[in-house]
Enzyme design. Structure first.
Site, PDB file in Angstrom:
ATOM      1  CB  VAL A 122      -0.940   0.019   1.225  1.00  0.00           C
ATOM      2  CG1 VAL A 122      -1.742   1.318   1.246  1.00  0.00           C
ATOM      3  CG2 VAL A 122      -1.867  -1.183   1.201  1.00  0.00           C
ATOM      4  CB  ALA A 167       4.865   2.575   1.105  1.00  0.00           C
ATOM      5  CE  LYS A 168       4.792  -0.434   7.746  1.00  0.00           C
ATOM      6  NZ  LYS A 168       6.069  -0.502   8.504  1.00  0.00           N
ATOM      7  N   GLY A 169       4.008  -2.922   3.332  1.00  0.00           N
ATOM      8  CA  GLY A 169       3.655  -4.135   2.619  1.00  0.00           C
ATOM      9  C   GLY A 169       3.973  -5.361   3.446  1.00  0.00           C
ATOM     10  CG  ASP A 208       7.473  -3.797   9.551  1.00  0.00           C
ATOM     11  OD1 ASP A 208       6.724  -4.550  10.177  1.00  0.00           O
ATOM     12  OD2 ASP A 208       7.424  -2.559   9.647  1.00  0.00           O
TER      13      ASP A 208
END
Length: 479
Positions: A122, A167-169, A208
């Site tokens: 995202v 952003a992050k995924g 992460d």
């Protein structure tokens, strides 16, 4: 509208008759060839008709990322927007992510079988620059979690005045059940699928939950192979040998303590005289515990996924790190400590509580039981909206996540800058630059909090949103 059920036969719909000539009109039949088979017969053919299915038409669902965690992020945003006095154009743009990707990764397992793993990325906002955010491997990853964390990353980058959006995924998997080669294949497949949507000037991943510098090395190598040359700036948090930055591993935990120390100064406290508990003993919590210990604070309790340990006179943090390095967790450690649960740790009497585990740890159910004087959020979203409200009513300050754990993304920015320039700094230089950034952000948040008589979280969000708003107002919305 034509009946989608077609021409049912007398057997109750088990067969469907299709007259091909009626479908193609009066044109003469064509021979088999590259354009397809010919229709030589005008007789109806018979084929099996599938069993009835659920009605296709249905009410429009909520947006795919609209999960409880995303609603928490939105609730925080809406409250901050009321205090920010920014144009409707800006609020409309910031309420939802710019792009949300759902992928399915087919991966060969060690036993020769194949499995498919859902994956997500995202990108919330590119107003300030390329998006930036971690990749996590966890069996609870979903689109809503990634959307919420991407939004928080936007505020974090803006607050630290970094030229990034959020952003992050992640990949939905249980990394503890996977071998190293399987994790490598998942990572390389993920990178290949994301390649059109990431890049040094588009979106820059980082480690992460359950990912690390080796994961980033695989991502960097896969992307570089597709580009035909080394691209170290595609990810951050990678090994120093391939363009990683010194102090990146310690950055988030060290940044937490920098903010705590600054808050103690503003509150008139001596950090060395404070008792501290730390939930989480990994990359963030473990480093934070060490930094607090080195600064003379008394760390009385720490915990990880296996539970916690407590010693009212203070823990031997170096010994705990040595034990975890040898055994993998705190499980089984009993030397001069009492064993406690993660829930019990949160309610221990202390001066400073550092939340460095994961989301939604302090809620409406337990916020009233906390016995600390200050909460520092080393994790993302560890305090629910209801928990936040209760702590505010009890006059317990919360150092919010978008400020307190921003050390990681700040040194990631330093790494990206060093990679682009192929010029690298030493550890002392990076730590000094990080301290300057964290202190500047804290002071701006503190001033907004005092001027507006609002919580530190609201002040941090207001300060961050104003940064994004100024850029978006200048740029406008295209076309």
């Amino acid at each position: 509208m034509r009946d989608l059920d077609g021409d049912r036969s007398a057997d109750g719909g088990k067969e469907l008759r299709v007259a091909h000539v009626d479908r193609i009109g009066s044109r003469p039949p064509r021979r088999n060839g590259p354009c397809g088979p010919s229709f030589e017969s005008t007789r109806p053919t018979t084929m099996a008709y599938p069993a009835a299915v659920a009605k296709v038409a249905h009410a429009a669902p909520t947006l795919e990322w609209d999960t409880p965690l995303y609603q928490q992020a939105r609730t925080q945003l809406e409250h901050a927007l009321e205090l920010s006095e920014i144009p409707e154009m800006v609020t409309t743009r910031l309420r939802h992510p710019e792009r949300a990707l759902i992928l399915m990764l087919p991966v060969e397992m060690d036993d020769g079988s194949f499995r498919s793993f859902p994956a997500y990325r995202v990108q919330h906002s590119s107003v300030l620059g390329p998006t930036k955010g971690g990749i996590r491997y966890d069996d609870g990853v979903d689109l809503g979690e990634c959307a919420a964390l991407a939004m928080w990353m936007t505020w974090k980058c803006a607050l630290l005045r970094l030229p990034y959006g959020g952003a992050k995924g992640g990949v939905r998997c249980n990394p503890r059940e996977l071998s190293t080669p399987e994790v490598a294949r998942i990572t390389r497949r993920l990178t290949a699928e994301l390649a059109p949507f990431i890049g040094p000037e588009l979106d820059i991943p980082a480690p992460d939950m359950a990912t690390n510098e080796q994961t980033m090395a695989w991502m960097m190598d896969t992307y570089s192979m597709q580009m035909g040359h080394a691209v170290p700036e595609i990810v951050t948090g990678k090994p120093v040998s391939i363009g990683g930055s010194l102090f990146r591993h310690e950055a988030t935990g060290a940044g937490v303590v920098m903010v705590v120390e600054r808050a103690c100064h503003r509150l008139g406290w001596d950090l060395a005289a404070q008792s501290c508990t730390v939930q989480g003993f990994g990359n963030v919590g473990g480093i934070a515990a060490s930094e607090l210990h080195d600064k003379g604070a008394r760390v009385v309790a720490v915990s990880d996924i296996s539970g916690g340990v407590y010693a009212p006179t203070g823990l031997d943090i170096p010994s705990l790190h040595a034990y975890v390095a040898e055994n993998g967790s705190l499980e089984g450690y009993t030397t001069d400590v009492a064993r406690i649960t993660n829930e019990e740790l949160l309610e221990l009497e202390c001066d400073i509580l550092v939340l460095a585990a994961r989301e939604d740890q302090v809620t409406g159910a337990n916020a009233g039981k906390l016995s600390c004087k200050l909460v520092a959020e080393g994790a993302n979203g560890p305090t629910s909206v209801e928990g936040d409200r209760i702590l505010a009513e009890r006059n317990i300050p919360v150092l919010p996540d978008i400020l307190t754990n921003a050390g990681g993304v700040t040194v990631s920015y330093f790494e990206w800058v060093q990679d682009l320039g192929r010029l690298f700094w030493d550890r002392d230089e990076i730590r000094r630059r990080l301290a300057d950034k964290m202190s500047d952000a804290f002071d701006r948040v503190w001033e907004v909090s005092q001027e507006r008589a609002i919580t530190l979280r609201d002040a941090a969000l207001v300060a961050a949103i104003r940064e994004v708003s100024a850029a978006l107002e200048a740029r406008g919305i295209y076309p």
